[in-house]
Design an enzyme around this catalytic site. Sequence first.
Site, PDB file in Angstrom:
ATOM      1  N   LYS A  90     178.562  35.124  41.470  1.00 54.38           N
ATOM      2  CA  LYS A  90     177.676  36.090  40.809  1.00 54.38           C
ATOM      3  C   LYS A  90     178.419  37.344  40.364  1.00 54.38           C
ATOM      4  O   LYS A  90     179.506  37.655  40.860  1.00 54.38           O
ATOM      5  CB  LYS A  90     176.510  36.433  41.733  1.00 54.38           C
ATOM      6  CG  LYS A  90     175.488  35.290  41.746  1.00 54.38           C
ATOM      7  CD  LYS A  90     174.226  35.641  42.463  1.00 54.38           C
ATOM      8  CE  LYS A  90     173.240  34.481  42.315  1.00 54.38           C
ATOM      9  NZ  LYS A  90     172.122  34.602  43.229  1.00 54.38           N
ATOM     10  N   ARG A 128     173.962  28.350  48.974  1.00 55.16           N
ATOM     11  CA  ARG A 128     173.674  27.781  47.645  1.00 55.16           C
ATOM     12  C   ARG A 128     174.890  28.044  46.766  1.00 55.16           C
ATOM     13  O   ARG A 128     175.196  29.195  46.448  1.00 55.16           O
ATOM     14  CB  ARG A 128     172.422  28.444  47.064  1.00 55.16           C
ATOM     15  CG  ARG A 128     171.995  27.863  45.730  1.00 55.16           C
ATOM     16  CD  ARG A 128     170.787  28.584  45.162  1.00 55.16           C
ATOM     17  NE  ARG A 128     170.375  28.015  43.903  1.00 55.16           N
ATOM     18  CZ  ARG A 128     170.939  28.302  42.732  1.00 55.16           C
ATOM     19  NH1 ARG A 128     171.945  29.152  42.671  1.00 55.16           N
ATOM     20  NH2 ARG A 128     170.507  27.734  41.630  1.00 55.16           N
TER      21      ARG A 128
HETATM   22  N1  HH2 Z   1     170.388  32.261  42.331  1.00 52.77           N
HETATM   23  C1  HH2 Z   1     170.222  31.688  41.117  1.00 52.77           C
HETATM   24  C2  HH2 Z   1     169.234  30.713  40.934  1.00 52.77           C
HETATM   25  N2  HH2 Z   1     168.461  30.316  41.945  1.00 52.77           N
HETATM   26  N3  HH2 Z   1     167.855  30.446  44.205  1.00 52.77           N
HETATM   27  C3  HH2 Z   1     168.011  30.981  45.419  1.00 52.77           C
HETATM   28  N4  HH2 Z   1     167.254  30.578  46.436  1.00 52.77           N
HETATM   29  N5  HH2 Z   1     168.941  31.960  45.660  1.00 52.77           N
HETATM   30  C4  HH2 Z   1     169.739  32.422  44.661  1.00 52.77           C
HETATM   31  O1  HH2 Z   1     170.547  33.337  44.928  1.00 52.77           O
HETATM   32  C5  HH2 Z   1     169.596  31.854  43.348  1.00 52.77           C
HETATM   33  C6  HH2 Z   1     168.614  30.849  43.162  1.00 52.77           C
HETATM   34  C7  HH2 Z   1     171.120  32.078  39.987  1.00 52.77           C
HETATM   35  O2  HH2 Z   1     172.263  31.267  39.969  1.00 52.77           O
HETATM   36  P1  HH2 Z   1     172.447  30.003  38.989  1.00 52.77           P
HETATM   37  O3  HH2 Z   1     171.370  29.012  39.208  1.00 52.77           O
HETATM   38  O4  HH2 Z   1     173.813  29.479  39.151  1.00 52.77           O
HETATM   39  O5  HH2 Z   1     172.365  30.642  37.535  1.00 52.77           O
HETATM   40  P2  HH2 Z   1     171.224  30.650  36.445  1.00 52.77           P
HETATM   41  O6  HH2 Z   1     170.037  31.359  37.002  1.00 52.77           O
HETATM   42  O7  HH2 Z   1     171.844  31.379  35.280  1.00 52.77           O
HETATM   43  O8  HH2 Z   1     170.886  29.239  36.101  1.00 52.77           O
END
Ligand code: HH2
Length: 410
Positions: A219, A255
């Site tokens: 992040k 995660r």
């Molecule tokens: N972060 C993201 C998405 N979902 N869920 C939980 N429980 N905790 C988190 O920190 C979290 C999450 C964001 O990361 P990512 O899915 O890689 O990116 P994007 O939202 O751009 O798809």
Amino acid sequence: MDIPCGPHTLTFGDRPQVMGVLNVTPDSFFDGGCHSGVEAATRHARRMAAEGADLIDVGAESTRPGAHPVTAEDELARLLPVIEGIAALDLGVPLSVDTAKPEVADRALARGAHLINDVSGAGEAMLEVAARHKAPVIAMHMQGEPRTMQREPRYDDVVAEIRDYLAERVAAGRDFGVDVLVDPGIGFGKTLEHNLELLANLRELRELDTPIVLGVSRKSFLDRLLGGVPVDQRLAGTLAVNGWAAALDVVDVLRVHDVREHRQLAESMGALRRHHRAPAPRRRVLARGIPCQCRIGVTARERSALQDLVVDVEVNMAPAFLGAPDDLDGTTDYAKIAELAQAVATGGEFRLVETLAEQIAIAVAGTNSRPAHGPAYGKRIESLRVRVSKPGAARELGVAEVGAEIDWRP
Ligand code: HH2
């Protein structure tokens, strides 16, 4: 702790569970566009399972800062074929659906997902869906919404506010008969300071008595923390933060985008935890409420006469002395401590109670080095605490106690 999850069980034991991220989106901040389409997505799911993922989290809407929402129709169109495709592979790991829309979660659970990951905290409609499917839920904290959440997020006490919010979500889940796992939502409506404050104090979430999920993987706070590190170079920072949380035993699910590396981290932490010995028991020798007299105070007038003081001393003996002979020679003599404290107080003149406390600590610690009692004898005091109170000054000020306390290591 075990949580039933469809045909699976989420087991929380010696090591954190590794949740592999699979985004079937065009715009996710790290893997956007990489796994779109059933074939690419199932290939990646198979790979993550082979690399040691304990869970796979499938998302079809990016929640990166500034992201625009997608409709439920678009989200379902991306998600359902992938969920079905992965469920058909029978990888033996629970499949979670990363969505904030109850209708999307409902359809995904009907097609093979086993738990819900809701970045919007799992409101009543989401809990109702989870209850109907007997699915656990991850409730994440977010201030605002992805499009605007990074515009000046504000908290009075970020750790307490998020802990209290997540406690409410756990209680709401209980009302629905749903197991709620909690996630502080790193990067979701938080400055770098807020994120660090949360990560450094995750222990406070342990009060909620439910598994803690952490999503720090690659992040942008790492970019700010490390002074300009692009997303493809944030693995070391991610491992460091996740390793910190795992070592302190304040995380249950990591995660992550990088499953292989995190499974290695989790296994190493698990092995170390199994070998870790609880702090050795030790003896503590106490001499509390020692009446002393001293010329002490910041003004010459205060120092012109002896004042009554009360001194407390606690001496922690080195663990090696547990089981030492039942003999005064093998320990610290509390009568000697009291005598030394009184001698130091009456023998000197001090401006600050801290200085007196320090001098008493040095004198007591000095009793360590008497020879003729074997090699370990000189190390038998491991640390000590000295508290000096001024009852007269406390009375004058109308407060319960004034004074100073120091912790000392010889
Ligand atoms: N972060 C993201 C998405 N979902 N869920 C939980 N429980 N905790 C988190 O920190 C979290 C999450 C964001 O990361 P990512 O899915 O890689 O990116 P994007 O939202 O751009 O798809």
